[in-house]
Enzyme design. Structure first.
Site, PDB file in Angstrom:
ATOM      1  N   GLY A  62       0.862  -1.185   0.000  1.00  0.00           N
ATOM      2  CA  GLY A  62       0.000   0.000   0.000  1.00  0.00           C
ATOM      3  C   GLY A  62       0.893   1.227   0.000  1.00  0.00           C
ATOM      4  O   GLY A  62       1.996   1.207  -0.564  1.00  0.00           O
ATOM      5  N   ARG A  63       0.441   2.280   0.675  1.00  0.00           N
ATOM      6  CA  ARG A  63       1.192   3.542   0.642  1.00  0.00           C
ATOM      7  C   ARG A  63       2.560   3.430   1.309  1.00  0.00           C
ATOM      8  O   ARG A  63       3.562   3.924   0.796  1.00  0.00           O
ATOM      9  CB  ARG A  63       0.385   4.653   1.320  1.00  0.00           C
ATOM     10  CG  ARG A  63      -0.657   5.237   0.402  1.00  0.00           C
ATOM     11  CD  ARG A  63      -1.507   6.237   1.131  1.00  0.00           C
ATOM     12  NE  ARG A  63      -2.544   5.552   1.865  1.00  0.00           N
ATOM     13  CZ  ARG A  63      -3.833   5.888   1.844  1.00  0.00           C
ATOM     14  NH1 ARG A  63      -4.231   6.912   1.158  1.00  0.00           N
ATOM     15  NH2 ARG A  63      -4.719   5.203   2.539  1.00  0.00           N
ATOM     16  N   ILE A  64       2.623   2.771   2.476  1.00  0.00           N
ATOM     17  CA  ILE A  64       3.902   2.689   3.200  1.00  0.00           C
ATOM     18  C   ILE A  64       4.862   1.762   2.449  1.00  0.00           C
ATOM     19  O   ILE A  64       6.037   2.084   2.243  1.00  0.00           O
ATOM     20  CB  ILE A  64       3.687   2.210   4.653  1.00  0.00           C
ATOM     21  CG1 ILE A  64       2.785   3.199   5.408  1.00  0.00           C
ATOM     22  CG2 ILE A  64       5.025   2.047   5.372  1.00  0.00           C
ATOM     23  CD1 ILE A  64       2.347   2.736   6.784  1.00  0.00           C
ATOM     24  N   ARG A  79      -3.474  -8.385  -1.805  1.00  0.00           N
ATOM     25  CA  ARG A  79      -4.795  -8.905  -2.188  1.00  0.00           C
ATOM     26  C   ARG A  79      -5.099  -8.512  -3.633  1.00  0.00           C
ATOM     27  O   ARG A  79      -5.734  -9.232  -4.366  1.00  0.00           O
ATOM     28  CB  ARG A  79      -5.885  -8.343  -1.265  1.00  0.00           C
ATOM     29  CG  ARG A  79      -6.004  -9.128   0.032  1.00  0.00           C
ATOM     30  CD  ARG A  79      -6.958  -8.455   0.939  1.00  0.00           C
ATOM     31  NE  ARG A  79      -6.549  -7.056   1.137  1.00  0.00           N
ATOM     32  CZ  ARG A  79      -7.192  -6.180   1.889  1.00  0.00           C
ATOM     33  NH1 ARG A  79      -8.271  -6.532   2.513  1.00  0.00           N
ATOM     34  NH2 ARG A  79      -6.762  -4.946   2.022  1.00  0.00           N
ATOM     35  N   THR A 108       7.246  -3.273  10.218  1.00  0.00           N
ATOM     36  CA  THR A 108       6.859  -1.965  10.777  1.00  0.00           C
ATOM     37  C   THR A 108       5.329  -1.856  10.832  1.00  0.00           C
ATOM     38  O   THR A 108       4.795  -0.761  10.952  1.00  0.00           O
ATOM     39  CB  THR A 108       7.408  -0.807   9.904  1.00  0.00           C
ATOM     40  OG1 THR A 108       6.998  -1.028   8.551  1.00  0.00           O
ATOM     41  CG2 THR A 108       8.913  -0.701   9.976  1.00  0.00           C
ATOM     42  N   ARG A 119       2.391  -4.510  12.357  1.00  0.00           N
ATOM     43  CA  ARG A 119       1.915  -4.878  13.683  1.00  0.00           C
ATOM     44  C   ARG A 119       2.631  -6.147  14.120  1.00  0.00           C
ATOM     45  O   ARG A 119       2.817  -7.069  13.319  1.00  0.00           O
ATOM     46  CB  ARG A 119       0.400  -5.129  13.684  1.00  0.00           C
ATOM     47  CG  ARG A 119      -0.451  -3.859  13.572  1.00  0.00           C
ATOM     48  CD  ARG A 119      -0.373  -3.011  14.847  1.00  0.00           C
ATOM     49  NE  ARG A 119      -1.223  -1.846  14.789  1.00  0.00           N
ATOM     50  CZ  ARG A 119      -0.827  -0.622  14.399  1.00  0.00           C
ATOM     51  NH1 ARG A 119       0.428  -0.413  14.046  1.00  0.00           N
ATOM     52  NH2 ARG A 119      -1.683   0.387  14.408  1.00  0.00           N
ATOM     53  N   GLU A 127       3.431  -5.356  23.027  1.00  0.00           N
ATOM     54  CA  GLU A 127       4.120  -4.071  23.217  1.00  0.00           C
ATOM     55  C   GLU A 127       3.685  -3.534  24.571  1.00  0.00           C
ATOM     56  O   GLU A 127       2.499  -3.611  24.893  1.00  0.00           O
ATOM     57  CB  GLU A 127       3.727  -3.080  22.121  1.00  0.00           C
ATOM     58  CG  GLU A 127       4.290  -3.484  20.776  1.00  0.00           C
ATOM     59  CD  GLU A 127       3.990  -2.512  19.650  1.00  0.00           C
ATOM     60  OE1 GLU A 127       3.476  -1.413  19.934  1.00  0.00           O
ATOM     61  OE2 GLU A 127       4.264  -2.850  18.507  1.00  0.00           O
ATOM     62  N   HIS A 172       8.230   0.942  18.369  1.00  0.00           N
ATOM     63  CA  HIS A 172       7.060   1.419  17.615  1.00  0.00           C
ATOM     64  C   HIS A 172       7.149   2.935  17.371  1.00  0.00           C
ATOM     65  O   HIS A 172       6.305   3.701  17.832  1.00  0.00           O
ATOM     66  CB  HIS A 172       5.758   1.064  18.361  1.00  0.00           C
ATOM     67  CG  HIS A 172       4.555   1.037  17.472  1.00  0.00           C
ATOM     68  ND1 HIS A 172       3.488   0.178  17.667  1.00  0.00           N
ATOM     69  CD2 HIS A 172       4.224   1.777  16.386  1.00  0.00           C
ATOM     70  CE1 HIS A 172       2.563   0.393  16.740  1.00  0.00           C
ATOM     71  NE2 HIS A 172       2.989   1.363  15.952  1.00  0.00           N
ATOM     72  N   ILE A 173       8.201   3.325  16.627  1.00  0.00           N
ATOM     73  CA  ILE A 173       8.409   4.761  16.370  1.00  0.00           C
ATOM     74  C   ILE A 173       8.194   5.135  14.908  1.00  0.00           C
ATOM     75  O   ILE A 173       8.658   6.176  14.455  1.00  0.00           O
ATOM     76  CB  ILE A 173       9.825   5.214  16.802  1.00  0.00           C
ATOM     77  CG1 ILE A 173      10.911   4.405  16.047  1.00  0.00           C
ATOM     78  CG2 ILE A 173      10.023   5.100  18.306  1.00  0.00           C
ATOM     79  CD1 ILE A 173      12.264   5.093  16.024  1.00  0.00           C
ATOM     80  N   GLY A 174       7.496   4.257  14.158  1.00  0.00           N
ATOM     81  CA  GLY A 174       7.330   4.479  12.720  1.00  0.00           C
ATOM     82  C   GLY A 174       6.916   5.902  12.361  1.00  0.00           C
ATOM     83  O   GLY A 174       7.480   6.529  11.466  1.00  0.00           O
TER      84      GLY A 174
HETATM   85  C1  DGY Z   1      -0.317   3.723  13.201  1.00  0.00           C
HETATM   86  O1  DGY Z   1      -0.627   4.879  12.864  1.00  0.00           O
HETATM   87  O2  DGY Z   1      -1.057   2.756  12.994  1.00  0.00           O
HETATM   88  C2  DGY Z   1       0.969   3.554  13.912  1.00  0.00           C
HETATM   89  O3  DGY Z   1       1.378   2.246  13.947  1.00  0.00           O
HETATM   90  C3  DGY Z   1       0.831   4.072  15.318  1.00  0.00           C
HETATM   91  O4  DGY Z   1      -0.096   3.303  15.974  1.00  0.00           O
END
Ligand code: DGY
Length: 324
Positions: free
Chosen positions: A154-156, A177, A235, A237, A266, A285-287
């Site tokens: 997707g976008r990320i 998908r 990055t 879940r 977490e 979890h600093i994405g």
């Molecule tokens: C999101 O925006 O889903 C990041 O993982 C922070 O929860």
């Protein structure tokens, strides 16, 4: 209108809500609310803005009959029972798009850090283990011209693939998908089946949402099909990976390394064996954790509620069917 914010968010979001005349209450603590505290606080307001990782299940929606909308300051919404929100007539919004660049940066950071054992080598200095130049010790691997597999483009995933292609001329393969025509056109990305993604990737990066279908998707079985020289990046879940299977795969040399910005659970236990492995880099979890991105997320989350308070549809509503 009364708004409850479940965790302190950047001031820009708060200012937007106060300047629109809303009455705000913030849970300003590091301790997450218990399910009962969350319900009690939410029963007294018109809107909730979730700035943390609180869970909103059917029980929550059932006990907050006056709630008019829920705005998440996150792109992920696996912490919300969306069908239940829809049943109880509550629109839920998220913050898609604006955190893609920052999160892709963290995927890139982890890929490079794992490939050169960066965190481990940093710890060696801290522990007084830097004794001199050793031509054969703790060698990394190079990324040039390697194959990057994206699970959930997707976008990320697109942003990460774009950076990896530009920096290292990586070949991009992906499993989704549905086909991502833009990625195929712009990045020359190749759509493959899940098995080919596993067997062909030198770096495999997870960007899919956590759902019943994706939970535990990366496990003992999938690790045996991946290259021994492969790096796994997550990055998205933590629960997409079976973490104890991953630990074993890394310890047995079935996988070369792993970079995780998300874990299960977490926060990660500081005694987790993954933290002591040479080829593993873990971040808390600093994405999306840059000033620019978090400001934009807070503004988007606040803007969604302001739209709802004016009787309009929230622009980033997840359960759009609620408006039909
Ligand atoms: C999101 O925006 O889903 C990041 O993982 C922070 O929860």
């Amino acid at each position: 209108m009364k708004i409850f914010i479940t965790r302190r968010i950047p001031q820009k979001g708060i200012d937007l809500l106060t300047s629109a005349g809303h009455d705000i209450r913030i849970h300003d603590s590091d301790m997450p609310l218990t399910a009962i505290e969350l319900i009690q606080a939410s029963q007294q307001v018109d809107y909730v803005l979730n700035g943390g990782m609180q869970k909103f299940d059917a029980h929550f929606f059932q006990h907050c009959p006056n709630l008019k909308a829920l705005s998440l300051m996150s792109v992920g919404y696996d912490n919300v029972d969306i069908p239940a929100a829809t049943r109880y007539g509550i629109p839920v919004s998220n913050t898609p798009g604006i955190l893609s660049g920052a999160t892709a940066d963290v995927a890139f950071l982890l890929m490079l850090a794992v490939s050169r054992k960066a965190f481990f080598n940093h710890k060696r200095i801290l522990h007084g283990e830097w004794k001199g130049f050793d031509p054969t010790a703790h060698l990394g691997i190079e990324l040039n011209n390697k194959t990057l597999g994206i699970y959930g483009l997707g976008r990320i995933g697109f942003e990460f693939a774009r950076k990896a292609r530009a920096a290292y001329n990586m070949e991009i393969i992906y499993y989704n998908r549905s086909r991502n025509e833009e990625a195929e056109r712009v990045l020359g990305a190749r759509y493959v089946n899940f098995d080919d993604l596993l067997t062909q990737s030198d770096v495999l990066s997870i960007h899919a949402a956590l759902t019943a279908a994706t939970a535990g998707r990366f496990n003992r079985d999938t690790f045996t099909r991946m290259k021994n020289s492969a790096i796994l990046i997550n990055t998205a879940r933590g629960r997409l990976i079976n973490e104890s299977d991953l630990t074993q795969a890394l310890q047995n040399g079935q996988l070369w390394g792993a970079g995780l910005d998300v874990t299960d659970p977490e926060p990660m236990d500081p005694n987790n064996p993954l933290l002591n492995l040479e080829n593993v880099c873990v971040l808390p979890h600093i994405g999306s954790a840059t000033t620019e991105t978090r400001d934009n997320m807070a503004i988007m989350a606040a803007s969604n509620l302001i739209a709802a308070s004016r009787g309009e549809q929230m622009p980033q509503t997840i359960n759009k069917e609620i408006y039909t």
